[in-house]
Design an enzyme around this catalytic site. Structure first.
Site, mmCIF file in Angstrom:
data_model
loop_
_atom_site.group_PDB
_atom_site.id
_atom_site.type_symbol
_atom_site.label_atom_id
_atom_site.label_comp_id
_atom_site.label_asym_id
_atom_site.label_seq_id
_atom_site.Cartn_x
_atom_site.Cartn_y
_atom_site.Cartn_z
ATOM 1 N N LYS A 223 0.831 -1.214 0.000
ATOM 2 C CA LYS A 223 0.000 0.000 0.000
ATOM 3 C C LYS A 223 0.863 1.260 0.000
ATOM 4 O O LYS A 223 0.483 2.281 -0.577
ATOM 5 C CB LYS A 223 -0.940 0.011 1.217
ATOM 6 C CG LYS A 223 -1.851 -1.199 1.337
ATOM 7 C CD LYS A 223 -2.544 -1.552 0.039
ATOM 8 C CE LYS A 223 -3.101 -2.961 0.072
ATOM 9 N NZ LYS A 223 -2.134 -4.028 -0.205
ATOM 10 N N ASP B 215 -4.397 -17.555 7.829
ATOM 11 C CA ASP B 215 -4.095 -18.192 6.539
ATOM 12 C C ASP B 215 -3.836 -19.682 6.659
ATOM 13 O O ASP B 215 -3.924 -20.412 5.665
ATOM 14 C CB ASP B 215 -2.855 -17.545 5.909
ATOM 15 C CG ASP B 215 -3.121 -16.133 5.420
ATOM 16 O OD1 ASP B 215 -4.242 -15.632 5.639
ATOM 17 O OD2 ASP B 215 -2.211 -15.529 4.824
ATOM 18 N N LEU C 228 -7.036 -13.400 4.437
ATOM 19 C CA LEU C 228 -7.184 -11.962 4.637
ATOM 20 C C LEU C 228 -6.745 -11.603 6.047
ATOM 21 O O LEU C 228 -7.088 -12.293 7.011
ATOM 22 C CB LEU C 228 -8.640 -11.531 4.440
ATOM 23 C CG LEU C 228 -9.241 -11.764 3.048
ATOM 24 C CD1 LEU C 228 -10.748 -11.553 3.080
ATOM 25 C CD2 LEU C 228 -8.586 -10.835 2.033
ATOM 26 N N ALA C 229 -6.022 -10.490 6.180
ATOM 27 C CA ALA C 229 -5.525 -10.068 7.491
ATOM 28 C C ALA C 229 -6.666 -9.841 8.468
ATOM 29 O O ALA C 229 -6.598 -10.250 9.630
ATOM 30 C CB ALA C 229 -4.688 -8.803 7.346
ATOM 31 N N HIS C 230 -7.742 -9.187 8.003
ATOM 32 C CA HIS C 230 -8.833 -8.870 8.930
ATOM 33 C C HIS C 230 -9.635 -10.118 9.296
ATOM 34 O O HIS C 230 -10.212 -10.180 10.386
ATOM 35 C CB HIS C 230 -9.737 -7.773 8.362
ATOM 36 C CG HIS C 230 -10.122 -7.938 6.931
ATOM 37 N ND1 HIS C 230 -9.250 -7.703 5.904
ATOM 38 C CD2 HIS C 230 -11.289 -8.293 6.352
ATOM 39 C CE1 HIS C 230 -9.864 -7.906 4.741
ATOM 40 N NE2 HIS C 230 -11.092 -8.285 4.990
ATOM 41 N N VAL D 65 -5.407 -10.525 -6.676
ATOM 42 C CA VAL D 65 -5.227 -9.254 -5.975
ATOM 43 C C VAL D 65 -3.772 -8.791 -5.997
ATOM 44 O O VAL D 65 -3.473 -7.662 -6.382
ATOM 45 C CB VAL D 65 -5.720 -9.374 -4.510
ATOM 46 C CG1 VAL D 65 -5.478 -8.075 -3.757
ATOM 47 C CG2 VAL D 65 -7.186 -9.742 -4.476
ATOM 48 N N ILE D 66 -2.858 -9.662 -5.599
ATOM 49 C CA ILE D 66 -1.453 -9.272 -5.477
ATOM 50 C C ILE D 66 -0.877 -8.885 -6.833
ATOM 51 O O ILE D 66 -0.186 -7.873 -6.974
ATOM 52 C CB ILE D 66 -0.631 -10.407 -4.833
ATOM 53 C CG1 ILE D 66 -1.119 -10.682 -3.414
ATOM 54 C CG2 ILE D 66 0.861 -10.065 -4.811
ATOM 55 C CD1 ILE D 66 -0.538 -11.933 -2.780
ATOM 56 N N HIS E 45 -23.828 15.087 0.873
ATOM 57 C CA HIS E 45 -23.555 15.511 -0.496
ATOM 58 C C HIS E 45 -22.542 16.650 -0.471
ATOM 59 O O HIS E 45 -22.648 17.560 0.342
ATOM 60 C CB HIS E 45 -24.847 15.993 -1.163
ATOM 61 C CG HIS E 45 -24.624 16.607 -2.516
ATOM 62 N ND1 HIS E 45 -24.444 15.833 -3.646
ATOM 63 C CD2 HIS E 45 -24.551 17.899 -2.918
ATOM 64 C CE1 HIS E 45 -24.272 16.637 -4.685
ATOM 65 N NE2 HIS E 45 -24.323 17.899 -4.272
ATOM 66 N N GLU F 117 -2.303 -5.424 -8.007
ATOM 67 C CA GLU F 117 -1.799 -4.291 -7.226
ATOM 68 C C GLU F 117 -0.356 -3.965 -7.592
ATOM 69 O O GLU F 117 -0.020 -2.809 -7.893
ATOM 70 C CB GLU F 117 -1.919 -4.595 -5.728
ATOM 71 C CG GLU F 117 -3.342 -4.588 -5.216
ATOM 72 C CD GLU F 117 -3.446 -4.835 -3.715
ATOM 73 O OE1 GLU F 117 -4.563 -4.810 -3.196
ATOM 74 O OE2 GLU F 117 -2.385 -5.061 -3.066
#
Length: 467
Positions: free
Chosen positions: A51, A313, A320-322, A184-185, A445, A188
């Site tokens: 990130k 994992d 996923l980390a979360h 994903v990896i 808005h 990114e």
């Protein structure tokens, strides 16, 4: 011998969060980590460093459009990759240092070394100097995570044929980066180097990238990345990856069984990750593994041995980390006699490309396979004033709702800040909200979140206001 109520093996997001929660609940807790820094794959060579590089490369991409905003640069943009990598490492160091602070704050004993079972209640910590310290554990939580997978015929040399770990610390911008795997990896890291000037090609075995996500999401992101210059080779089966000096040759069979050859200076292998149990000696404790190498657990994340648990994992489910964090908290609270729960259907998945991708719940393909009657509400970001103001026009919000009850079954977002917007979807689905519920809630808005309300309106008798 030191004795603990709980010993956690592995200090990734699942492991260190689990240790903190155990300590908060009054348990004498220890954590074992074989590397000098805490945080596991996520903080050291995964989520956080990727990130950081995505953020740096995003700035490079934004500068291409400065003239549209009336900003004139004095000269050509120069990219210092090593400075970018150094900044990434500083972010990693600070984040890992934060975990060490949390261990100290919660009086968690940290052991540096490889944790392995002597038996179900005794753990050996083999340190870097070869010495072994034994500790006693009333309960153990295995959180050893995962490692990058490869293909049997690929020899990863970590120089030109690399994994995501090496891709985070390259010494040069590739001329042509060939990525094997459109998950994903791969996407990114592919976008990082595409922005920095590399030619990037993605080879994917499935007929589309992000094959486990909703088809509409995959199609939209593919369109955006193609426009940016990324090349896709879907429905291609890689059969050869060879290095010749500083060149890498990749051969793949397309859908017509024709051989397609690509030559680049780097090949990044992103074909998934495998559970990591090397050196754990799980068999000595009586812990069973599945045929896929995962640690076998029941619905309480308890292994075949009653006082040993496994999370993250290394067990079934999304890597996923979360997800690992939630499982770590669940085990800690169970050990304290509480009754926590996890709804795995409501754990969101995120891709941190730009535009971002985020999803939770069922995909349209899954609902069709289940013969579930549903309705769709979709709203494009380009119809938002906030999106036009920031030139973030790509993407949409897609809501899938039960055709009869209107309960939301799935949320899929491609667009700016999708990673943050998905939290509203998780909250709504946790409380079993209907599309109409969201459509009747006020959204500020101008914001990107208005797309969620509009998609909910579209799912509610096609009542979207701004399309």
């Amino acid at each position: 011998m030191n004795s603990f109520d709980v010993v956690v093996i592995g200090s990734g997001p699942g492991g260190y969060v689990s240790a903190i929660r155990c300590a908060q609940l009054g348990m004498k807790t220890a954590i074992i980590e074989k590397y000098p820094t805490l945080g596991g794959t996520c903080l050291n060579v995964g989520c956080i460093p990727s990130k950081a590089l995505l953020a740096s490369s995003h700035h490079v991409d934004e500068m291409k459009h400065f003239a549209d905003h009336g900003i004139e640069l004095p000269g050509d943009v120069k990219i210092d990759l090593q400075k970018m990598i150094a900044r990434k490492q500083a972010v990693v160091d600070q984040t890992c240092g934060g975990v060490k602070f949390l261990m100290d704050k919660n009086n968690i004993t940290v052991f540096e070394g490889v944790g392995s079972f002597e038996n179900a209640t005794t753990i050996n910590v083999t340190k870097n100097d070869g010495s072994v310290e034994q500790i006693s554990a009333k309960n153990t939580i295995i959180a050893t995570g995962s490692k990058p997978s490869s293909l049997p015929f690929i020899s990863i040399d970590k120089e030109r044929i690399i994994t995501s770990t090496e891709a985070l610390k390259l010494k040069e911008i590739p001329k042509h980066l060939i990525i094997i795997g459109g998950g994903v990896i791969g996407l990114e890291l592919g976008q990082v180097y595409l922005r920095l000037g590399a030619q990037v090609s993605v080879i994917e075995y499935a007929d589309r990238v992000l094959p486990t996500m909703d088809g509409a999401v995959s199609k939209e992101l593919t369109k955006v990345l193609k426009k940016a210059g990324l090349k896709f080779y879907t429905s291609h089966k890689v059969q050869k990856v060879e290095r010749n000096g500083d060149a890498v040759l990749v051969e793949a069979l397309n859908a017509k069984n024709e051989v397609i050859a690509l030559e680049g200076d780097y090949a990044l292998i992103c074909v998934g990750r495998r559970p990591y149990t090397d050196g754990l000696n799980a068999d000595k404790a009586g812990v069973k593994l599945t045929e896929r190498g995962q640690i076998e657990v029941n619905n309480h994340l308890q292994t075949s041995v009653s006082n040993i648990y496994a999370i993250g994992d290394v067990v079934r489910g999304a890597m996923l980390a979360h997800k690992a964090e939630e499982e770590g908290v669940l085990v800690a609270e169970q050990l304290a006699g509480q009754k926590p729960h996890i709804d795995y259907n409501l754990i969101p998945g995120v891709v941190y490309t730009w535009p971002e991708v985020a999803a939770v719940g069922k995909t349209e393909e899954q609902l069709k396979a289940e013969n579930k009657e549903y309705k769709v509400g979709q709203f494009p970001f380009k119809a938002l004033g906030r999106a036009r103001a920031s030139s973030d026009l790509d993407g949409f919000v897609k809501i899938l709702a039960d055709k009869t009850t209107d309960e939301i079954l799935g949320f899929h977002i491609v667009g700016a800040r999708a990673a943050d917007l998905i939290a509203e979807a998780v909250v709504a689905m946790e409380y079993r909200a209907s599309a109409e519920d969201i459509s009747r809630m006020s959204h500020a808005h101008p914001t990107f979140a208005e797309a969620i309300k509009e998609a909910a309106l579209a799912a509610t008798d096609n009542r979207a206001l701004h399309v």
